[in-house]
Design a protein around this motif. Sequence first.
Motif, PDB file in Angstrom:
ATOM      1  N   MET A  54      -7.042  -1.766   5.609  1.00  0.00           N
ATOM      2  CA  MET A  54      -7.077  -2.094   4.172  1.00  0.00           C
ATOM      3  C   MET A  54      -8.425  -1.830   3.547  1.00  0.00           C
ATOM      4  O   MET A  54      -8.594  -1.969   2.327  1.00  0.00           O
ATOM      5  N   SER A  89       0.849  -1.187   0.000  1.00  0.00           N
ATOM      6  CA  SER A  89       0.000   0.000   0.000  1.00  0.00           C
ATOM      7  C   SER A  89       0.883   1.234   0.000  1.00  0.00           C
ATOM      8  O   SER A  89       1.680   1.443   0.930  1.00  0.00           O
ATOM      9  N   GLU A 124      -0.194   4.223   0.340  1.00  0.00           N
ATOM     10  CA  GLU A 124      -0.714   5.134   1.347  1.00  0.00           C
ATOM     11  C   GLU A 124      -0.096   4.853   2.719  1.00  0.00           C
ATOM     12  O   GLU A 124       0.118   5.754   3.511  1.00  0.00           O
TER      13      GLU A 124
END
Length: 1801
Positions: free
Chosen positions: A1321, A1212, A1214
């Motif tokens: 998530m 990820s 982010e």
Amino acid sequence: MASESDTEIHILSLIESSSDAVVVLSSVSEYLRPFPALLICREEDRAQTVRSIAKQFLPFLTKSVSLLQKRLSVTNPSHESPKDLFRVYDFCLECCELIAVDPHAVQLQRLGMIHCYQNCGWFNEAYNDAFRVLEQLRGGSESVQFLPNPEFGDAKLARLLVEVVVSIFRSVAMSRDMDKPQYLRILWLLREIYPWLRFLDIIEQEKFLTLLMTDMGECALSIIRDAKRFDEGLVHSFCISTLEKYYLPPLPKCHFYKFSRQVLSSLFVSKEIETSQAVKIVMSVLRTVACVFKVEPEENWLELVDLVSYCAHKSRLAGYIWCARVSKQLSKIAAVLSEDIPQANVILRLYSAGLSVNLYDVKFREKGKETAVNWGLQALLGDKDMFLQFCYGLRVLPRWMPDKECSGTDFDKILLNAAMTAFIISTRAQRKVEITARLIEDVIATPWISTLELKFLYASFHDIGVAFHSIKHLKEASMAFKLCIKTVWTCVRLLCQIFVNESKSSEDCLPGEAIIDFVSEACSKSAFYLDVLQQHGAQEVEKLVVFILESWSAAEDLLRTLPDPMPIIKQLIQIQPRGHESLDLAGSCTPLYLLLSSSQKILERVTRKILEQELLAYEEILPLHSELGRVKQTKTTDILLKDVFITKDLLVERGRILIWKARTIRASGTEHLKECIHYLSEAISISGNIFNESTNHGNLCCHQLAVAYCLRALCVHETEPDSKQVFQDLNTSLNLWLRIQTPCDSNDTIPLENMIPLLCNVIDLLSIKGWIELHHHVYELLSRLFKWKNVKLEVCLAMLWDCRRLSHALCPSPINDAVIMGLSGYFGEKSESTDFWIRSCLQFSKAKSIGFQLSLQCSPYEALHTVNKLEEPHKSDITIDDINNTASVLVSSNPAPSPSSFVAASLYYDLCERQLSCGNLYEALSYAKEAHRIRNLIFEDKFSCVVEKHFEKHNRAGKVIELPTYIISKFEVSSSRAIDVWPCGKFIWDTSRCSLSPWNVLQCYLESILQVGVINELIGEGVEAECFLSRGKAIACMQSLQPFVVAFSLALGDLYKRMQSLDLAAKELQNVHQRRLACTVLDSLGKCLTKSGKVHQAHEAILCSIAVLFNSNVSSLSSISPSQLLDFIGKEIKGDEFGVDQARILYNLCKLSLQTYHSRASRSICCDLSHIPPQKLVSWLTLAFVLSREVPILNQKISRLLAALYLLSSSSAEFSFSCDGELSASHWVTYYHQASLGAHINYQFLSNFSRRYKSGRNSNKEASRLSCMASAEYDFLRLAPESTNDIVQFAKNFFNSLSESTVICISVLGGTLSKLLQEIMQSPPVCAWLLLSRLSSKSQPVAILLPIDSVLEDGSDDDSNPSNTEVNGIKEIDKRWVCPWGSTVVDTVAPAFQLIMEENFITGSEVPVEDANLRRKKIKQLNVRLAKFLRKLEDFWLGPWRHLLLGELSNSKLHESTQKKLVTELRSKCKMEVNETLLKVFLGNGTNGFEGEAWISQLCLKNGCYIGRSDHIDEEDGCAIPTSASHGPQSRYGLALQLIREAEIKLKQQENNEKREPIILVLDHEIQMLPWENIPILRRQEVYRMPSVGSISAVLKKCCSQEDTAARFISPFPLIDPQDAYYLLNPSGDLRSAKIEFESWFKEHKMKGRAGSLPATEELINALGKHDLFLYIGHGTGEQYIPMCRVKNLDKCAAAVLMGCSSGLPYIRGRYVPNSVPMSFLLAGSPVVVANLWGVTDDINQFGKAMLEGWFRERSDDDTSERVGSSMVYSRDACILQFLTGAAPVCYGVPTAITKTKKKT
């Protein structure tokens, strides 16, 4: 009338003066003519006639009798004949008799006539007339007696009778012609007259008896003079009888001796008596005199000596015959007097010997000079012992003489020399030793002897006695030592008399100090002498003791400073039991008191003093813990209370003895505590009355009252620990002591030595009870006492620290504020300086100094550090080795329960706290256990404790289980230890010694129990923790120790919550009213607020917890910015005590931030906690991971979260953050993943190995070094370094140390972590997440996170509902199945497995079934259902990633070349950098499960991490595939897929059924019950299980260290020879099929073991250590026969096959790491353990036999031999039920090869 009157006058004148007695007779007869008429008068006229005649003639008769008595009393001239006058006298008296009213008066007048007869020499007439009077008085009756019956007598008659008898005696004495009858008659009269004497007074008795005996003596002398006229018997009997009567009272004794002398004189001068008769009478006289002295020895025996001397002198002059006979008789008389009058005995023997000398003189003259010497020696030492007789004479002579006649002469020297000579001669000649000893005793007792002479005698006799004692002549030595006692104590008395009389000019006078020394020496040597006398069996020991005590009493009365005769009393006590073998007899008598009572010379004051000394002596010789000692002390105290201290002036002393009595009773056991308290209460009453009544009471009374209160408090606490009286009495006693301002006054002195131990006991009890409000009183008193005793401050503080009395129970501070305040008031500010404590107080003891510095390091206490602002904080440089070495020296030099071992235990305890502060929990546990072990030994010495173990049913996670509880049936202070502090007897106050009280020991013991229990709980050992904490709480509750009750309840409450025993947790915590650690409470509050959605309030709570943790004021939180607090909490502080709390806060802080991670855009920023970046979160969690490295439960949570975060970062953008160091994300994921699985297990291995190293070394220093938990040799077992700075290198070292075998770590993440991952998530809801890590030393690690759903059974499965037992033909049973793993994530993600296990239990062979065929059908259905479940588990959970579980191919060269070529093609043709580990897995295991091209993107992830979404392969989940990758008709991913498929086909054509390497599964404890080895992908794979990655290396390292070099060269794995086995087959005797299957097979292969019987535990333990293989075929795990605690401690352990039901199933204990039997075997060094995960039927026998037969087939010496795990793969096929039975056995351990012969070291 006128004529009659004239006639009377005329006749009276004739009577008075007429010389013609005839005329007088005729005139009187004529005038008294009427009287004869009375004789013929009629009876009826007689009275009238008598009155008429009496009226006429009575006056005349009276005057006539008077005139006649007067005239006849005058001696008549020779020419005058009184015959006619006597006739007139007699006629007148006869007339008087006719008319007399009182006949006794007439007889009295006739007595006057008898006297006149005697005066005229008419003794016969007097004699006859006197008997006539007696006849008249007797009444004229015929009788054998001469006198009337005295029963009817009176004083007047008695007086008359006595005078008449006296006249008779006088007549016989004065007459010269009396014959034998007359003499015999007076003897008779003498006997008859004695009863009449009682009517007379004393004066009259003495008067008349004197007259009688004088005349009788004259009679005796007359008989002697005329002895020829009488027979021999009369002379002898009359003389002796007269002599005996002379002695009777009230006659003066001088008459007796005078008469004796007269008789003897008469005998020697008489010519009329024969010599033999004279000798006989002489001896009778002397015997009679001697008998008098025998009866009354107090008489003046010198009179006897005078008589003997006279006799001896006369005998010597009388000739040879007299000498011989008298000498012989004197010896006989002397023998009679030998005991009663030894002095007379000596003198008589001396005279006897002297008379014998005349005989020897005659013999000398007859024999000649040449034999004179021999005869002289015979005379000297012969039968007569002339020399002794002479010495005795010298001994007695001074007693006759006044002292002044002996003083200043040489007589004393002569006597001393003679006495010593006599003793030496007698001892050398072995004759008459006793006699000479008595001679010496009399010489010693003479008043003229001097102290110098006595010392001379004393020294001489001592030397003689020692000489005899050295040659074992105890009789002679005893005689000499007896004389030593007499001499030395006579000298003591004389010295004291001279000193008191101030005879300073005398050479005998000594100074007082010299006298005291002399008396001390006399006591010591006398004790030795008494011991020798007792050994010899001397009977006079008690007399000698009395003599000694009398002498000491007299001397002490003169000189009060004399030392006590303690050695004498102790010796008497030691002597007495030898004569009283029976305890009852010994207890029924008090010899010393009887001896004291028998003497009138011992003062009452001295008696009291000696009896108290007797108590002290009993204390030393016969301690109270012995029954005889208690009996003796009880008897002595009873005497003192009943007979001695009974007056009002002795009430203080009585109170003291009452305390002693109570102490004696306490020593007999706790069953008598009430009686003990009674005596203490009586002592309090007595002392209290004295204290209250007296305005000027003494300090001693106040002290004694305080002591009684204090002791009663201690005793009451033993009977009623929760009684309020304990506190009240202690408070009262302390206040009383505080009233004493000075230690002494004018009257008495306080025994300060008594107070110190008692106050130490008090402060220990106050501390353990939590009554710290009284501490300042005790420290105040201790400060005073130390100052009064002039004890240096450094010494007293060192003593208090040594016993850990400077703080209270459970206090983390080494020094209490009350101590500092109390000391500073007396000793100034220097007592507040740290430098002073360390460098001055404790510098002389290394142990004390190290212990103090260590306690400061482990404590947040800062008072000492900050008192002196200019003083730099003390920095300690002590190391763990220093502490270990010091403690080891203390323990080895003085083993427990010594005070030194107590100090060592304190060092270990503080070292544990230091390790805790550093986060080293397992190191801390090892030291905590050592401290507990030592303190347990000390505890057992101080207390008697009986703990009973019971089981109670409780609810744990919905399951009813039985948990052990502890009941203290007996808990009491050891009687011998309880009385140690009682102030009775002599205390030796040694300030350099650690004085332990029972309460001090109990406090430390409970603190160690709490310490061990809490650490066990922290590291996940819930069962061990519960055992310790429950036991500690039981003791604390029984003794009402509230601080410990609260502490144990809190610890148990937390433990039961984690065990999911909520009812027990509630029970423990509901009554706890103590504030817990503020940071923990606030932290928990923050978690609760987060769940409620109150995020801002949760942030504030967490910030407050941070503030509290760093000692900040919560109320002033606004003054501290959140950023400052976050800097604090994120800062690493080495050695911080609150590291674990910091880790907990950091974890909750990060979790809270992650839970609100995606809601930041929709809410306002409330504080700094709202926007914590991921990198900061990871750094905080990394710090928390390091801080909690030895707290398994917390560390597991942190590790899982870190692993998940690193996975998220790899997938990820982010949430991405950079990885630390040179390691990839997959490295960190797998590292933290394995850490979450191995914390508890790794440290168990580490602790076990450390223990073995320590026990295997002889040197304490080396053992300490090698047992240090930081040893680099076992660093691979640690999960984290001590600092975050070392985390990267630590992780690298971990990967470098991996074994060659592939390790697969599997966890199922459920609960809050699963929800957290979903939130981060933003994935659809899933049941849980499966985290799988693949680790190998040959390749980069791989980690995947896959979402999983619950595995349910198909509804079409037959009989899928196990509860419907009746429908399936199975009866209802009472025995319910209890899920062995409690409640775990498996219940959520795999409920079907729990249902299968439950129904398998119900349909097991133990459960009765009506139809066997129906049961078999049901079992087959279960087998099918289990196979389906395993297939679904693989499909639903793993999908195509299942291939990650397979081992690498054995032919690695071909595989590697193909892989390298493929990587090159992918890099050149597809422009792709792939993960080589994933590529290697896919090539070796096929790619059929991967459809499409999207999964190729996973190969492009260099970090080796993958996170699955809602599907295993999601086309849209491209992991950020570049858009340019799809250009052209065929994407580069399609080309890559084509290249991979081609390489896979090529490998399959060349493999030819190539084998795979084994894998080792490391499973999360919540999924260990699942048979992972039997999912389809692993069915033919060689699989082993291990609890952690670190444990793999540990087992390999240990097993390989036991192999020789050749064996290690053959195989890198451990080797076992199945032939070298020991079996335990069917020990319960009820497994008939197993016995049939295996017994003959075992015998055929010549294996050792037992079948059908149970061997001793030691045999089984030895078998485990000596053989390669241990086979158990029976019920259960076998733990019922082999305790696992014994197995764990083995240094070597065989491989094991445990074929019992559920023998390999780990039992989960709530949130704690599960325990299992295979784990115990692995800890002991077993390379492999085959065991079952659930209950099995007899079908398991087929598996076992197939496996064993396979092992025997594969035995070989080459390196291609099969391994244990591979043979299990094919053995499962031997089972009828290949899954229900075949899937149950699993293999714990490491790959282990089978060999034919195993060379052993």
